[in-house]
Design an enzyme around this catalytic site. Structure first.
Site, PDB file in Angstrom:
ATOM      1  N   SER A 140       4.020 -41.280   7.871  1.00  0.00           N
ATOM      2  CA  SER A 140       4.046 -40.586   9.527  1.00  0.00           C
ATOM      3  C   SER A 140       3.553 -39.235   9.337  1.00  0.00           C
ATOM      4  O   SER A 140       2.667 -38.897  10.191  1.00  0.00           O
ATOM      5  CB  SER A 140       5.594 -40.389  10.227  1.00  0.00           C
ATOM      6  OG  SER A 140       6.211 -41.631  10.131  1.00  0.00           O
ATOM      7  N   ARG A 187      10.662 -26.116  -5.193  1.00  0.00           N
ATOM      8  CA  ARG A 187      11.612 -25.893  -4.266  1.00  0.00           C
ATOM      9  C   ARG A 187      12.035 -24.509  -4.025  1.00  0.00           C
ATOM     10  O   ARG A 187      12.273 -23.942  -2.782  1.00  0.00           O
ATOM     11  CB  ARG A 187      12.889 -26.609  -4.815  1.00  0.00           C
ATOM     12  CG  ARG A 187      12.795 -28.212  -4.301  1.00  0.00           C
ATOM     13  CD  ARG A 187      14.165 -28.911  -4.836  1.00  0.00           C
ATOM     14  NE  ARG A 187      14.277 -30.070  -4.116  1.00  0.00           N
ATOM     15  CZ  ARG A 187      15.310 -30.917  -4.076  1.00  0.00           C
ATOM     16  NH1 ARG A 187      16.609 -30.349  -4.761  1.00  0.00           N
ATOM     17  NH2 ARG A 187      15.455 -32.176  -3.818  1.00  0.00           N
ATOM     18  N   THR A 243      16.404 -41.358   3.065  1.00  0.00           N
ATOM     19  CA  THR A 243      16.763 -40.760   1.920  1.00  0.00           C
ATOM     20  C   THR A 243      18.131 -40.185   2.126  1.00  0.00           C
ATOM     21  O   THR A 243      19.143 -40.316   1.097  1.00  0.00           O
ATOM     22  CB  THR A 243      15.865 -39.422   1.686  1.00  0.00           C
ATOM     23  OG1 THR A 243      14.532 -39.813   1.483  1.00  0.00           O
ATOM     24  CG2 THR A 243      16.297 -38.569   0.444  1.00  0.00           C
ATOM     25  N   GLU A 272       0.831  -1.191   0.073  1.00  0.00           N
ATOM     26  CA  GLU A 272       0.010  -0.002   0.031  1.00  0.00           C
ATOM     27  C   GLU A 272       0.867   1.232   0.050  1.00  0.00           C
ATOM     28  O   GLU A 272       0.582   2.164  -0.691  1.00  0.00           O
ATOM     29  CB  GLU A 272      -0.723  -0.126   1.345  1.00  0.00           C
ATOM     30  CG  GLU A 272      -1.863  -1.255   1.371  1.00  0.00           C
ATOM     31  CD  GLU A 272      -1.238  -2.149   2.197  1.00  0.00           C
ATOM     32  OE1 GLU A 272      -1.975  -2.843   3.110  1.00  0.00           O
ATOM     33  OE2 GLU A 272      -0.114  -2.412   2.097  1.00  0.00           O
ATOM     34  N   ALA A 301       7.733 -38.468  -6.801  1.00  0.00           N
ATOM     35  CA  ALA A 301       7.763 -38.988  -8.171  1.00  0.00           C
ATOM     36  C   ALA A 301       7.189 -40.607  -7.921  1.00  0.00           C
ATOM     37  O   ALA A 301       7.871 -41.349  -6.902  1.00  0.00           O
ATOM     38  CB  ALA A 301       8.887 -38.981  -8.558  1.00  0.00           C
ATOM     39  N   GLU A 309       9.847 -34.252   1.142  1.00  0.00           N
ATOM     40  CA  GLU A 309      10.432 -35.035  -0.060  1.00  0.00           C
ATOM     41  C   GLU A 309      10.881 -36.395   0.518  1.00  0.00           C
ATOM     42  O   GLU A 309      11.774 -37.098  -0.192  1.00  0.00           O
ATOM     43  CB  GLU A 309      11.502 -34.407  -0.842  1.00  0.00           C
ATOM     44  CG  GLU A 309      11.071 -33.140  -1.718  1.00  0.00           C
ATOM     45  CD  GLU A 309      12.066 -32.451  -2.617  1.00  0.00           C
ATOM     46  OE1 GLU A 309      13.332 -33.029  -2.538  1.00  0.00           O
ATOM     47  OE2 GLU A 309      12.141 -31.871  -3.262  1.00  0.00           O
ATOM     48  N   SER A 366      15.786 -44.934  -7.007  1.00  0.00           N
ATOM     49  CA  SER A 366      14.680 -44.179  -7.431  1.00  0.00           C
ATOM     50  C   SER A 366      14.842 -43.107  -8.553  1.00  0.00           C
ATOM     51  O   SER A 366      14.169 -42.363  -9.194  1.00  0.00           O
ATOM     52  CB  SER A 366      14.257 -43.223  -6.227  1.00  0.00           C
ATOM     53  OG  SER A 366      14.831 -42.584  -5.647  1.00  0.00           O
ATOM     54  N   ARG A 370      18.044 -26.285  -8.339  1.00  0.00           N
ATOM     55  CA  ARG A 370      18.777 -26.087  -9.602  1.00  0.00           C
ATOM     56  C   ARG A 370      18.096 -25.497 -10.735  1.00  0.00           C
ATOM     57  O   ARG A 370      16.702 -25.969 -10.724  1.00  0.00           O
ATOM     58  CB  ARG A 370      19.326 -27.367  -9.675  1.00  0.00           C
ATOM     59  CG  ARG A 370      20.290 -27.855  -8.867  1.00  0.00           C
ATOM     60  CD  ARG A 370      20.813 -29.474  -9.250  1.00  0.00           C
ATOM     61  NE  ARG A 370      19.723 -30.344  -8.949  1.00  0.00           N
ATOM     62  CZ  ARG A 370      19.362 -30.977  -7.939  1.00  0.00           C
ATOM     63  NH1 ARG A 370      19.648 -30.853  -6.919  1.00  0.00           N
ATOM     64  NH2 ARG A 370      18.376 -31.854  -8.160  1.00  0.00           N
TER      65      ARG A 370
END
Length: 365
Positions: free
Chosen positions: A300, A190, A202, A59, A160, A292, A174, A213
């Site tokens: 969970s 991201r 992971t 504003e 994915a 991810e 994966s 990236r």
């Protein structure tokens, strides 16, 4: 409230304010994204948007650009003007001092420290219409509103998957299930979040970098977060030690590896529950998380009702096998009528993949 013709007229200017607010995506953290336009005699005479924390509010910027033309004009703004002095003066003061005679705002301000601008302006004999196109504008600041309502961050889960719903093979391989177009789209998500979250599995099997990236990042790089039962074994080759972005481990218990991770620049916080972890992140200003992780971490979050939005990139492949990793590796539900479902669904073809995105709706207890 308005005739059809009047509404169409007002929508033109509010849509422009919403368009301006989107310029702040990725740079206003942890503040909301806001856009504003000043209109006089049917013409825009000033525009503004919130660019960065501590910077001018939308504003104030729009009014400053309008100058003397703001007197007797109408202000369109995507969020209710703030009524209190924070890092910057109250926007209600700027509106009154400029001689604005009418204000239309979309979203109501949920922040109790700043809310009430509409009433303040009305008391100053300025015509105020609140909630105009609120449904569209609310989407600009869903994480901020969610935090104000729950005290927790807004969680977008991303994965994915194959046609048979697998995240990885039985050997935890994966890379890559989805195609290049899907991966680029995921990088765009991201770039808009405050933190990227994975689990210990992971970290162990993928050695992820968790960086952004091939797309522009306007503000700070997302915090890289790993959730573990105990401090993972130190890995000097971990891509999380590159210094590209800050990294934080949340553990239930520490061990002899904690010191080496800390020496390498990793923050380690000891907390015992997902709820406590999420509130800790929110208190530090991380209001939008991108989840991810693997199947157990997703499970969970689903079972704790912490996932708010789901983005799936479904690839036209079959992985098979009872030991392959599923999206929800947990108890799941007992009955179909207890199943989670998606609302406000968006679908998009990305190369050979299909992106499915929607708000997670949990069944009634």
């Amino acid at each position: 409230m308005f005739s059809e013709l009047e509404r169409a007229h007002h929508e033109i200017f509010m849509r422009q304010a919403i368009k301006l607010a989107k310029r702040g995506i990725g740079s206003t953290h942890p503040n909301p994204r806001v856009g504003a336009v000043v209109v006089k005699n049917g013409m825009i005479v000033g525009e503004g948007w919130h660019e960065y924390p501590g910077g001018p509010h939308a504003e104030a910027m729009a009014i400053e650009k309008a100058g003397d033309k703001a007197k007797g004009a109408t202000l369109y703004v995507t969020l209710e003007p703030c009524a209190a002095h924070g890092r910057t003066p109250a926007c209600t003061d700027a509106v009154r001092n400029a001689g604005i005679t009418r204000v239309l705002f979309a979203s109501s301000d949920p922040n109790p420290k700043m809310a009430g601008g509409g009433k303040v302006l009305t008391a100053s004999h300025i015509e105020v219409t609140g909630g105009f196109m609120a449904e569209e504008a609310d989407g600009l600041n869903r994480p901020f509103f969610h935090y104000m309502r729950t005290g927790r961050p807004y969680v977008t889960a991303k994965a994915a998957i194959s046609l048979d719903g697998k995240l990885a093979t039985r050997t935890h391989n994966s890379q890559w299930i989805s195609g290049e177009a899907s991966r680029l789209h995921a990088q765009g998500i991201r770039a808009q979040v405050d933190a990227i979250v994975v689990g210990a599995g992971t970290l162990q099997f993928d050695n992820p970098s968790l960086t952004v990236r091939d797309v522009e990042v306007k503000g700070n790089l997302p915090l890289r977060v790993v959730l573990c039962f105990e401090t993972p074994r130190f890995n000097p080759d971990s891509k999380l030690l590159t210094g590209d972005a800050p990294t934080r481990f949340y553990v239930r218990s520490t061990n002899e590896h904690a010191g080496k991770w800390r020496e390498a620049g990793v923050q380690i916080e000891q907390l015992s529950s997902l709820d406590a972890i999420l509130k800790h992140l929110a208190e530090d200003g991380y209001l939008h998380l991108l989840l991810e992780g693997g199947g157990y971490l997703h499970g969970s979050f689903f079972e704790g009702r912490f996932t708010d939005e789901l983005v799936l990139y479904q690839a036209p492949i079959l992985i098979g096998g009872r030991d392959a990793i599923s999206l929800w590796n947990g108890l799941g539900v007992e009955r179909i009528d207890h199943a989670l479902h998606l609302a406000d669904i968006k679908r998009r073809v990305l190369g050979d993949d299909v992106m499915i995105r929607g708000r997670v709706v949990y069944p009634e207890d």
